[in-house]
Design a protein around this motif. Structure first.
Motif, PDB file in Angstrom:
ATOM      1  N   UNK A 236       0.817  -1.209   0.000  1.00  0.00           N
ATOM      2  CA  UNK A 236       0.000   0.000   0.000  1.00  0.00           C
ATOM      3  C   UNK A 236       0.855   1.265   0.000  1.00  0.00           C
ATOM      4  N   UNK A 237       2.003   1.232   0.647  1.00  0.00           N
ATOM      5  CA  UNK A 237       2.912   2.381   0.589  1.00  0.00           C
ATOM      6  C   UNK A 237       3.357   2.619  -0.861  1.00  0.00           C
TER       7      UNK A 237
ATOM      8  N   UNK B 253       2.529   5.889  -3.461  1.00  0.00           N
ATOM      9  CA  UNK B 253       3.562   6.631  -4.162  1.00  0.00           C
ATOM     10  C   UNK B 253       3.490   6.492  -5.674  1.00  0.00           C
ATOM     11  N   UNK B 254       2.491   5.783  -6.164  1.00  0.00           N
ATOM     12  CA  UNK B 254       2.400   5.519  -7.599  1.00  0.00           C
ATOM     13  C   UNK B 254       1.598   6.617  -8.314  1.00  0.00           C
ATOM     14  N   UNK B 255       1.485   6.448  -9.620  1.00  0.00           N
ATOM     15  CA  UNK B 255       0.793   7.458 -10.429  1.00  0.00           C
ATOM     16  C   UNK B 255      -0.709   7.521 -10.166  1.00  0.00           C
ATOM     17  N   UNK B 256      -1.297   6.507  -9.549  1.00  0.00           N
ATOM     18  CA  UNK B 256      -2.745   6.583  -9.310  1.00  0.00           C
ATOM     19  C   UNK B 256      -3.084   7.610  -8.234  1.00  0.00           C
ATOM     20  N   UNK B 257      -2.081   8.011  -7.442  1.00  0.00           N
ATOM     21  CA  UNK B 257      -2.309   9.046  -6.431  1.00  0.00           C
ATOM     22  C   UNK B 257      -1.611  10.366  -6.793  1.00  0.00           C
TER      23      UNK B 257
ATOM     24  N   UNK C 230      12.790  -1.494   0.565  1.00  0.00           N
ATOM     25  CA  UNK C 230      12.852  -0.711  -0.671  1.00  0.00           C
ATOM     26  C   UNK C 230      11.464  -0.505  -1.266  1.00  0.00           C
ATOM     27  N   UNK C 231      11.338   0.556  -2.005  1.00  0.00           N
ATOM     28  CA  UNK C 231      10.096   0.802  -2.750  1.00  0.00           C
ATOM     29  C   UNK C 231      10.152   0.004  -4.035  1.00  0.00           C
ATOM     30  N   UNK C 232       9.014  -0.489  -4.440  1.00  0.00           N
ATOM     31  CA  UNK C 232       8.917  -1.229  -5.693  1.00  0.00           C
ATOM     32  C   UNK C 232       8.040  -0.421  -6.637  1.00  0.00           C
ATOM     33  N   UNK C 233       8.623   0.154  -7.669  1.00  0.00           N
ATOM     34  CA  UNK C 233       7.807   0.954  -8.582  1.00  0.00           C
ATOM     35  C   UNK C 233       6.752   0.084  -9.269  1.00  0.00           C
TER      36      UNK C 233
END
Length: 178
Positions: A103-104, A108-112, A139-142
């Motif tokens: 969810x994090x 941080x993705x383009x939908x928000x 780590x963040x996963x794009x």
């Protein structure tokens, strides 16, 4: 000659000192249940303040097709019940950590992009730090980009699932913090 070599090798191995014992596994770090309870309540409170930019989506019930175990959900088999959490919280926290990371990454993705949620992201980061098992910051996963016309619907589904997850997670931390 081969049997003599085997005998010599066997004698050599028998006379060598035993290998050092494996280090004892590190004890499981107990999370700060009270801090997790406070943060999960804060996450639920923040989620209650997020409004849909398209009010028509709030009342929609959509049939969703999704992979079998994605997004991560807390299941009975994750042993998140209060009695099991006292003795072994590993599986439950692993599932919570998986979902928080998912969810994090969504937040941080383009939908928000049109409706960023920095407070939600910050609270989730704090929760993640509390449920980590000593491996540092995850780590963040794009995520794959979504089409512009899909973004409001994807955002609606993400928030709906996150609210549901946050409610269950709050119950887990509420019982554990006692």
């Amino acid at each position: 000659m081969a049997p003599l070599r085997r005998l010599c090798l066997w004698l050599l191995l028998a006379l060598l000192p035993p290998p050092p014992a494996a280090p004892a596994p590190a004890p499981l770090r107990r999370p700060d249940w009270a801090a997790c309870r406070v943060l999960s309540r804060e996450l639920s409170r923040l989620l209650g303040t997020v409004r849909e930019p398209h009010p028509v989506l709030e009342g929609m019930q959509l049939l969703e097709e999704e992979p079998q175990n994605w997004p991560p959900r807390i299941r009975c088999s994750d042993a998140c019940d209060p009695l099991t959490l006292e003795s072994n919280h590993t599986r439950c926290l692993h599932r919570i950590r998986q979902a928080l990371q998912h969810y994090r990454d969504l937040l941080g993705s383009d939908i928000f992009r049109d409706q960023p949620q920095p407070q939600l992201e910050t609270t989730m980061e704090q929760l993640l730090r509390h449920v980590q098992d000593g491996h540092g910051r995850p780590p963040r996963h794009p995520l794959a980009p979504t089409k512009v016309w899909e973004q409001p619907l994807q955002r609606h589904l993400a928030l709906k699932r996150l609210r549901s997850f946050a409610a269950v997670m709050s119950r887990v931390f509420n019982h554990s913090a006692r």
